[in-house]
Design a protein around this motif. Structure first.
Motif, PDB file in Angstrom:
ATOM      1  N   LYS A  68       0.848  -1.187   0.000  1.00  0.00           N
ATOM      2  CA  LYS A  68       0.000   0.000   0.000  1.00  0.00           C
ATOM      3  C   LYS A  68       0.887   1.242   0.000  1.00  0.00           C
ATOM      4  CE  LYS A  68      -3.799  -2.245   2.498  1.00  0.00           C
ATOM      5  NZ  LYS A  68      -4.693  -2.238   1.321  1.00  0.00           N
ATOM      6  N   PRO A  69       0.403   2.359  -0.551  1.00  0.00           N
ATOM      7  CA  PRO A  69       1.239   3.556  -0.637  1.00  0.00           C
ATOM      8  C   PRO A  69       1.800   3.980   0.714  1.00  0.00           C
ATOM      9  CG  PRO A  69      -0.728   3.831  -1.966  1.00  0.00           C
ATOM     10  CD  PRO A  69      -0.915   2.558  -1.188  1.00  0.00           C
ATOM     11  N   PRO A  70       3.106   4.195   0.785  1.00  0.00           N
ATOM     12  CA  PRO A  70       3.736   4.611   2.046  1.00  0.00           C
ATOM     13  C   PRO A  70       3.705   6.128   2.226  1.00  0.00           C
ATOM     14  CG  PRO A  70       5.427   4.301   0.406  1.00  0.00           C
ATOM     15  CD  PRO A  70       4.102   3.975  -0.273  1.00  0.00           C
ATOM     16  N   THR A  71       4.148   6.568   3.373  1.00  0.00           N
ATOM     17  CA  THR A  71       4.358   7.989   3.613  1.00  0.00           C
ATOM     18  C   THR A  71       5.856   8.273   3.569  1.00  0.00           C
ATOM     19  OG1 THR A  71       4.444   7.650   6.011  1.00  0.00           O
ATOM     20  CG2 THR A  71       2.307   8.204   5.040  1.00  0.00           C
ATOM     21  N   SER A  72       6.200   9.520   3.329  1.00  0.00           N
ATOM     22  CA  SER A  72       7.606   9.898   3.228  1.00  0.00           C
ATOM     23  C   SER A  72       7.846  11.169   4.030  1.00  0.00           C
ATOM     24  CB  SER A  72       7.992  10.126   1.761  1.00  0.00           C
ATOM     25  OG  SER A  72       9.353  10.474   1.635  1.00  0.00           O
ATOM     26  N   ASN A  73       8.883  11.159   4.852  1.00  0.00           N
ATOM     27  CA  ASN A  73       9.251  12.326   5.646  1.00  0.00           C
ATOM     28  C   ASN A  73      10.738  12.623   5.448  1.00  0.00           C
ATOM     29  OD1 ASN A  73       6.707  12.825   7.304  1.00  0.00           O
ATOM     30  ND2 ASN A  73       7.077  10.661   7.720  1.00  0.00           N
ATOM     31  N   TYR A  74      11.123  13.845   5.719  1.00  0.00           N
ATOM     32  CA  TYR A  74      12.518  14.226   5.535  1.00  0.00           C
ATOM     33  C   TYR A  74      12.909  15.288   6.550  1.00  0.00           C
ATOM     34  CZ  TYR A  74      10.394  18.234   3.225  1.00  0.00           C
ATOM     35  OH  TYR A  74       9.630  19.339   2.962  1.00  0.00           O
ATOM     36  N   LYS A  75      14.222  15.438   6.727  1.00  0.00           N
ATOM     37  CA  LYS A  75      14.775  16.457   7.607  1.00  0.00           C
ATOM     38  C   LYS A  75      16.127  16.884   7.057  1.00  0.00           C
ATOM     39  CE  LYS A  75      16.078  17.392  12.414  1.00  0.00           C
ATOM     40  NZ  LYS A  75      16.195  16.814  13.794  1.00  0.00           N
ATOM     41  N   VAL A  76      16.308  18.190   6.923  1.00  0.00           N
ATOM     42  CA  VAL A  76      17.589  18.721   6.453  1.00  0.00           C
ATOM     43  C   VAL A  76      18.551  18.778   7.627  1.00  0.00           C
ATOM     44  CG1 VAL A  76      18.777  20.669   5.394  1.00  0.00           C
ATOM     45  CG2 VAL A  76      16.445  20.074   4.663  1.00  0.00           C
ATOM     46  N   GLU A  77      19.692  18.118   7.489  1.00  0.00           N
ATOM     47  CA  GLU A  77      20.711  18.076   8.546  1.00  0.00           C
ATOM     48  C   GLU A  77      22.039  18.545   7.961  1.00  0.00           C
ATOM     49  OE1 GLU A  77      20.661  14.030   9.806  1.00  0.00           O
ATOM     50  OE2 GLU A  77      18.801  14.231  10.969  1.00  0.00           O
ATOM     51  N   LYS A  78      22.294  19.847   8.041  1.00  0.00           N
ATOM     52  CA  LYS A  78      23.519  20.456   7.519  1.00  0.00           C
ATOM     53  C   LYS A  78      23.708  20.122   6.044  1.00  0.00           C
ATOM     54  CE  LYS A  78      25.896  20.615  11.988  1.00  0.00           C
ATOM     55  NZ  LYS A  78      27.096  20.225  12.766  1.00  0.00           N
ATOM     56  N   ASP A  79      24.634  19.215   5.727  1.00  0.00           N
ATOM     57  CA  ASP A  79      24.943  18.929   4.334  1.00  0.00           C
ATOM     58  C   ASP A  79      24.294  17.651   3.828  1.00  0.00           C
ATOM     59  OD1 ASP A  79      26.364  17.206   5.877  1.00  0.00           O
ATOM     60  OD2 ASP A  79      28.266  17.440   4.796  1.00  0.00           O
ATOM     61  N   LYS A  80      23.207  17.225   4.450  1.00  0.00           N
ATOM     62  CA  LYS A  80      22.511  16.028   3.980  1.00  0.00           C
ATOM     63  C   LYS A  80      21.018  16.137   4.265  1.00  0.00           C
ATOM     64  CE  LYS A  80      23.507  13.454   8.236  1.00  0.00           C
ATOM     65  NZ  LYS A  80      24.199  12.265   8.802  1.00  0.00           N
ATOM     66  N   LEU A  81      20.281  15.358   3.520  1.00  0.00           N
ATOM     67  CA  LEU A  81      18.842  15.278   3.700  1.00  0.00           C
ATOM     68  C   LEU A  81      18.508  13.879   4.195  1.00  0.00           C
ATOM     69  CD1 LEU A  81      16.090  16.821   3.136  1.00  0.00           C
ATOM     70  CD2 LEU A  81      15.982  15.458   1.037  1.00  0.00           C
ATOM     71  N   ARG A  82      17.943  13.783   5.364  1.00  0.00           N
ATOM     72  CA  ARG A  82      17.587  12.496   5.951  1.00  0.00           C
ATOM     73  C   ARG A  82      16.155  12.155   5.538  1.00  0.00           C
ATOM     74  NH1 ARG A  82      19.753   7.816   8.058  1.00  0.00           N
ATOM     75  NH2 ARG A  82      18.358   6.934   9.643  1.00  0.00           N
ATOM     76  N   VAL A  83      15.973  11.051   4.835  1.00  0.00           N
ATOM     77  CA  VAL A  83      14.664  10.632   4.323  1.00  0.00           C
ATOM     78  C   VAL A  83      14.220   9.363   5.032  1.00  0.00           C
ATOM     79  CG1 VAL A  83      13.365   9.882   2.303  1.00  0.00           C
ATOM     80  CG2 VAL A  83      15.119  11.658   2.070  1.00  0.00           C
ATOM     81  N   THR A  84      12.953   9.344   5.449  1.00  0.00           N
ATOM     82  CA  THR A  84      12.370   8.152   6.063  1.00  0.00           C
ATOM     83  C   THR A  84      11.062   7.828   5.368  1.00  0.00           C
ATOM     84  OG1 THR A  84      13.324   8.713   8.216  1.00  0.00           O
ATOM     85  CG2 THR A  84      11.537   7.100   8.192  1.00  0.00           C
ATOM     86  N   VAL A  85      10.950   6.617   4.873  1.00  0.00           N
ATOM     87  CA  VAL A  85       9.735   6.138   4.208  1.00  0.00           C
ATOM     88  C   VAL A  85       9.119   5.067   5.087  1.00  0.00           C
ATOM     89  CG1 VAL A  85       8.801   4.968   2.175  1.00  0.00           C
ATOM     90  CG2 VAL A  85      10.626   6.681   1.919  1.00  0.00           C
ATOM     91  N   ARG A  86       7.842   5.213   5.384  1.00  0.00           N
ATOM     92  CA  ARG A  86       7.198   4.276   6.317  1.00  0.00           C
ATOM     93  C   ARG A  86       5.933   3.676   5.693  1.00  0.00           C
ATOM     94  NH1 ARG A  86       7.759   7.060  10.356  1.00  0.00           N
ATOM     95  NH2 ARG A  86       9.356   5.845  11.439  1.00  0.00           N
ATOM     96  N   PHE A  87       5.818   2.346   5.827  1.00  0.00           N
ATOM     97  CA  PHE A  87       4.619   1.632   5.397  1.00  0.00           C
ATOM     98  C   PHE A  87       3.744   1.432   6.630  1.00  0.00           C
ATOM     99  CE2 PHE A  87       7.524   1.055   2.012  1.00  0.00           C
ATOM    100  CZ  PHE A  87       6.753   0.868   0.873  1.00  0.00           C
ATOM    101  N   SER A 121      20.270   8.768   3.680  1.00  0.00           N
ATOM    102  CA  SER A 121      20.737  10.151   3.736  1.00  0.00           C
ATOM    103  C   SER A 121      21.214  10.569   2.362  1.00  0.00           C
ATOM    104  CB  SER A 121      21.877  10.301   4.751  1.00  0.00           C
ATOM    105  OG  SER A 121      21.401  10.117   6.066  1.00  0.00           O
ATOM    106  N   ILE A 122      20.684  11.677   1.869  1.00  0.00           N
ATOM    107  CA  ILE A 122      21.072  12.209   0.567  1.00  0.00           C
ATOM    108  C   ILE A 122      22.099  13.318   0.775  1.00  0.00           C
ATOM    109  CG2 ILE A 122      20.276  13.493  -1.451  1.00  0.00           C
ATOM    110  CD1 ILE A 122      17.560  12.143  -1.112  1.00  0.00           C
ATOM    111  N   PRO A 123      23.298  13.179   0.226  1.00  0.00           N
ATOM    112  CA  PRO A 123      24.290  14.260   0.351  1.00  0.00           C
ATOM    113  C   PRO A 123      23.851  15.458  -0.480  1.00  0.00           C
ATOM    114  CG  PRO A 123      25.096  12.536  -1.108  1.00  0.00           C
ATOM    115  CD  PRO A 123      23.810  12.033  -0.535  1.00  0.00           C
ATOM    116  N   LEU A 124      23.859  16.634   0.114  1.00  0.00           N
ATOM    117  CA  LEU A 124      23.393  17.843  -0.558  1.00  0.00           C
ATOM    118  C   LEU A 124      24.563  18.581  -1.194  1.00  0.00           C
ATOM    119  CD1 LEU A 124      20.808  19.091   2.089  1.00  0.00           C
ATOM    120  CD2 LEU A 124      20.387  17.743   0.017  1.00  0.00           C
ATOM    121  N   ALA A 125      24.474  18.770  -2.465  1.00  0.00           N
ATOM    122  CA  ALA A 125      25.530  19.484  -3.183  1.00  0.00           C
ATOM    123  C   ALA A 125      25.475  20.973  -2.848  1.00  0.00           C
ATOM    124  CB  ALA A 125      25.361  19.277  -4.688  1.00  0.00           C
TER     125      ALA A 125
END
Length: 496
Positions: free
Chosen positions: A384-403, A453-457
């Motif tokens: 089933k479609p999940p939810t997605s949340n994120y938080k900017v932490e200095k030079d990275k973006l922390r992503v959490t996907v939850r079912f 964690s996505i590294p932010l350019a």
């Protein structure tokens, strides 16, 4: 880029930038009072004027099925001229088929001979589900229909009657083929009807699902599901697209990016606000913008599943949309995700009409097979479609996907890109997700979540991302890997 579909929809449908996709009820019921289809016309077996080209017989390739080829009258589309199309029906060698899988993704010539079912179609047939194949193609590619498209376009522009659009006749073809199949009472009994396909064959079964309650599912590839402001022709949205395109072509002219000449001409001919866009054509025909927008709203109600979501869910239908991330059919996937997160979606990274998909795309995906098997026979539920949340932490973006409900996936993979062009613009299609901007996610069984964690350019203003997750459906010794995506998300990076 060979993309005739776009020409047709831009010219005679009500889209500004477009490409070119329960238990059986005894009747077909319109979606709303304003439905562009007539139920009586859909269900009338007498007006099919069926011509038998090959009567019921064991198929010659395998002798494992019974098949029949007919030609039917879909409708009097051009006044005084019927629109006739071949339909091939396939049922088990013994007994009746209960319901069927239907698609129009077939050249007319291919239907003239007995068809050997694919391995998966053979499984459907072995379990009592029939197969119906008809023709939903660019009109000029259908034998005997050359020139018809132009004539219908002239009729459409007289009063914007959606009956004279290709998407009307395409979905009507599937609904009338369903009427023809169920007229074969000795070979079919009422059951589920699932339509599938890509592009025009993704839009047409979605429309049939909305407007004909005999349809119970659609799996639509490179097709749209929602009616965004841009799709409705909002002037502000179109101005954004036009501004983005001016910047894009100035950069190409200055040599800042490579753009092949033919591709540039294609962009300029088909983008929102071009001379071939619907608003410009309507103005030339003396049609007011108010009238155009009123007709657009009515049309999209009959086309977009999200506009009919509550009613469809009450019917218990199944839907899956696979729009790709870079396609002119689905040029507004961000808006769709933001406003309709309940829609099951799988994004093929860099996917779209004639696009080169991302090298890290899931190679083992059998979404169609898993979807159809689950729809017809139940068993293991799909994700089933999940939810997605994120938080900017200095030079990275922390992503959490939850079912939050239903089954849990066994994998997670995320893709991202920076400063992507505006929805519907040339840059939107051109700027792909970079080959190195993806990674595997880490799962947490305790929280039913997947994280990365996505590294932010440096010097970027926004990041787009989505993730894909796998659940494998098993039937006896056969496994069907299926994937579902998290909502497509855009994050503004104010401090970058």
């Amino acid at each position: 880029m060979k993309y005739n579909m776009l020409n047709h929809l831009a010219a005679i449908s009500l889209f500004i930038v477009c490409a070119g996709s329960l238990t059986m009820s005894a009747v077909a019921t319109p979606a709303t009072v304003d439905s562009i289809f007539n139920t009586e016309e859909i269900l009338d077996e007498n007006t099919l004027e069926t011509k038998t080209l090959q009567d019921w017989h064991p198929d010659k390739p395998t002798g494992s099925t019974r098949q029949k080829l007919i030609e039917i009258n879909v409708a009097e589309w051009l006044p005084g001229k019927d629109y006739r199309i071949p339909v091939r029906m396939i049922v088990p060698l013994k007994g009746k088929a209960k319901g069927f899988h239907i698609t129009g993704a077939n050249p007319a010539a291919a239907l003239m001979k007995d068809i050997k079912p694919s391995a998966f179609e053979a499984k459907l047939l072995a379990n009592g589900v029939g197969i119906v194949k008809t023709v939903v193609k660019v009109i000029a590619q259908i034998p005997g229909k050359q020139g018809l498209q132009k004539e219908m376009g002239k009729l459409f522009l007289e009063d914007l009657n959606p009956r004279y659009t290709t998407v009307w006749i395409w979905s009507m073809t599937l609904m009338r083929a369903t009427t023809a199949a169920y007229a074969e009472v000795d070979y079919f009994e009422k059951g589920k009807v699932a339509g599938t396909g890509g592009s025009k064959n993704g839009i047409s079964p979605a429309m049939a699902l909305i407007n004909d309650e005999r349809f119970t599912a659609t799996c639509s590839n490179v097709a749209f599901a929602w009616a965004s402001p841009a799709r409705k022709g909002d002037r502000g949205e179109l101005q954004k697209v036009q501004a983005a395109n001016e910047t894009f072509f100035e950069a190409a002219k200055a040599g800042e990016l490579e753009l092949e000449t033919q591709r540039a001409k294609w962009y300029q001919r088909h983008m929102g606000g071009s001379n071939s866009s619907m608003d410009k054509m309507a103005l030339k025909a003396g049609i007011s913008m108010d009238e155009l927008h009123d007709k657009t709203d009515r049309f999209l109600t009959s086309v977009c599943v999200t506009e009919n979501w509550d009613r469809l869910m009450e019917r218990g239908v199944d839907v899956l949309f696979q729009p790709g991330t870079h396609d002119w059919v689905a040029y507004d996937i961000l808006w769709g995700a933001q406003n309709h997160p309940q829609l099951p979606v799988y994004y093929a990274p860099n996917g779209g009409h004639e696009m080169q998909k991302h090298p890290a795309i899931e190679r083992d995906s059998e979404n169609l097979e898993a979807f159809l098997w689950n729809h017809f026979f139940g068993g293991e539920p799909l994700l089933k479609p999940p939810t997605s949340n994120y938080k900017v932490e200095k030079d990275k973006l922390r992503v959490t996907v939850r079912f939050n409900e239903g089954p849990q996936p066994k994998s997670g993979r995320i893709w991202w890109t920076f400063d992507r062009g505006s929805d519907g613009s040339a840059a939107y299609i051109t700027e792909l997700f970079p080959q190195d901007q993806w990674k595997e996610m880490t799962g947490d069984d305790g929280t039913n979540s997947w994280a990365a964690s996505i590294p932010l350019a440096d010097n970027v203003s926004r990041v787009d991302f989505f993730s894909n997750h796998r659940k494998t459906i098993e039937y006896r010794s056969r496994k069907y890997p299926s994937y579902l995506s998290s909502p497509y998300t855009r994050v503004a990076l104010e401090n970058k």
